[in-house]
Motif scaffolding. Structure first.
Motif, short mmCIF file in Angstrom:
data_model
loop_
_atom_site.label_atom_id
_atom_site.label_comp_id
_atom_site.label_asym_id
_atom_site.label_seq_id
_atom_site.Cartn_x
_atom_site.Cartn_y
_atom_site.Cartn_z
N TYR A 1 -6.01 -8.81 -10.90
CA TYR A 1 -5.18 -8.78 -11.95
C TYR A 1 -5.93 -9.10 -13.33
N GLY A 2 -7.13 -8.98 -13.06
CA GLY A 2 -7.99 -9.14 -14.16
C GLY A 2 -8.25 -8.05 -15.29
N PRO A 3 -8.72 -8.08 -16.23
CA PRO A 3 -8.61 -7.16 -17.33
C PRO A 3 -9.08 -5.78 -16.86
N ARG B 1 1.25 0.18 -9.60
CA ARG B 1 0.83 -1.12 -9.41
C ARG B 1 0.92 -1.10 -7.74
N THR B 2 1.61 -0.60 -6.92
CA THR B 2 1.57 -0.57 -5.79
C THR B 2 0.50 0.57 -5.20
N ARG B 3 0.34 1.56 -5.98
CA ARG B 3 -0.87 2.45 -5.53
C ARG B 3 -2.37 1.63 -5.66
N LEU B 4 -2.43 0.95 -6.68
CA LEU B 4 -3.71 0.12 -7.14
C LEU B 4 -3.76 -0.93 -6.13
N LEU B 5 -2.56 -1.73 -5.70
CA LEU B 5 -2.66 -2.69 -4.55
C LEU B 5 -3.10 -2.04 -3.26
N GLY B 6 -2.69 -0.97 -3.03
CA GLY B 6 -2.96 -0.18 -1.81
C GLY B 6 -4.42 0.09 -1.59
N GLU B 7 -5.23 0.58 -2.95
CA GLU B 7 -6.52 0.97 -2.86
C GLU B 7 -7.37 -0.63 -2.71
N GLU C 1 -1.67 -5.65 10.10
CA GLU C 1 -1.26 -7.06 10.67
C GLU C 1 -1.75 -8.18 9.44
N ASP C 2 -2.82 -7.98 9.03
CA ASP C 2 -3.53 -8.78 8.02
C ASP C 2 -2.67 -8.82 6.98
N LEU C 3 -2.22 -7.65 6.43
CA LEU C 3 -1.43 -7.41 4.99
C LEU C 3 -0.01 -8.09 5.35
N ALA C 4 0.47 -7.82 6.51
CA ALA C 4 1.88 -8.48 6.82
C ALA C 4 1.53 -9.79 6.96
N ARG C 5 0.59 -10.52 7.49
CA ARG C 5 0.38 -11.93 7.40
C ARG C 5 0.27 -12.59 6.08
N LEU C 6 -0.69 -11.83 5.22
CA LEU C 6 -0.76 -12.21 3.76
C LEU C 6 0.60 -12.22 2.88
N PRO D 1 8.65 -10.70 -11.50
CA PRO D 1 7.37 -11.31 -10.70
C PRO D 1 6.40 -10.19 -10.67
N PRO D 2 5.32 -10.26 -11.04
CA PRO D 2 4.25 -9.18 -10.56
C PRO D 2 3.91 -9.75 -9.13
N ALA D 3 3.16 -8.59 -8.54
CA ALA D 3 2.83 -8.83 -6.96
C ALA D 3 1.63 -9.69 -6.99
#
Length: 195
Positions: free
Chosen positions: A26-28, A121-127, A135-140, A178-180
């Protein structure tokens, strides 16, 4: 200093980096990439206000609510709302109970803008997590949900209800959007990260 204190310092450091580092999620630089892909000339502050209006509705927030969100005076909040109104993203409407109050609501164009922003936002997070196993994504995600719940439970906002229905509703109002991922507090929101 014990091991738990060291772990907490590490968590704080990681959360600060996520929020403030130039290359953090979430940086500049990422924020610039995010906003650059959206139509119109919406600033990060304008985008934050759009998300707040979306989460607060119905009824939409008053300009004084927006000023409180931005930690600024009413005059600056009015200027932000004026720019969003000129862009056709929000409109001012009279409160149905107290006709002296004008509330800010999203227009259809504002709702489309927010939907497009959520997709982006979802696409950038996916990248950012493309090389992570599911499994790691679900745990996070589960760990962040636990963190949100713990903050709401153990660090309640003074004067706000400590109970939320999970969608952000508390006392008939929604928390700021809320942002993600957010750290929600009923009736208000402390944001770890925001685009």
């Amino acid at each position: 200093m014990n091991d738990r204190d060291e772990e907490l310092r590490g968590l704080d450091s990681v959360l600060r980096e996520l929020r403030h580092a130039r290359f953090g999620l979430y940086g500049p630089l990422v924020r610039e990439r995010f906003l650059g892909g959206l139509p119109g000339d919406v600033t990060p502050t304008g985008y934050r206000v759009l998300r707040f209006v979306e989460a607060s509705s119905p009824p939409g927030p008053a300009v004084s609510d927006i000023a409180a969100l931005l930690l600024t005076d009413r005059a600056r909040a009015v200027r932000v709302v004026d720019r969003l109104t000129a862009a056709g993203l929000v409109t001012r409407v009279r409160d149905t109970v107290d006709r002296r109050i004008r509330r800010v609501e999203l227009t259809d164009a504002g709702r489309r803008h927010i939907a497009l922003a959520a997709e982006r936002r979802t696409r950038l997070l996916g990248e950012a997590v493309a090389d992570w196993p599911d499994e790691d994504l679900a745990r996070l995600t589960e760990f962040l949900k636990r963190l949100n719940a713990s903050v709401a439970r153990h660090l309640p906002v003074s004067g706000a209800s400590e109970v939320s229905d999970g969608r952000g509703w508390s006392g008939g109002r929604r928390a700021p959007p809320p942002p993600a991922p957010p750290i929600k507090r009923s009736g208000r929101c402390i944001q770890i990260a925001e685009i």
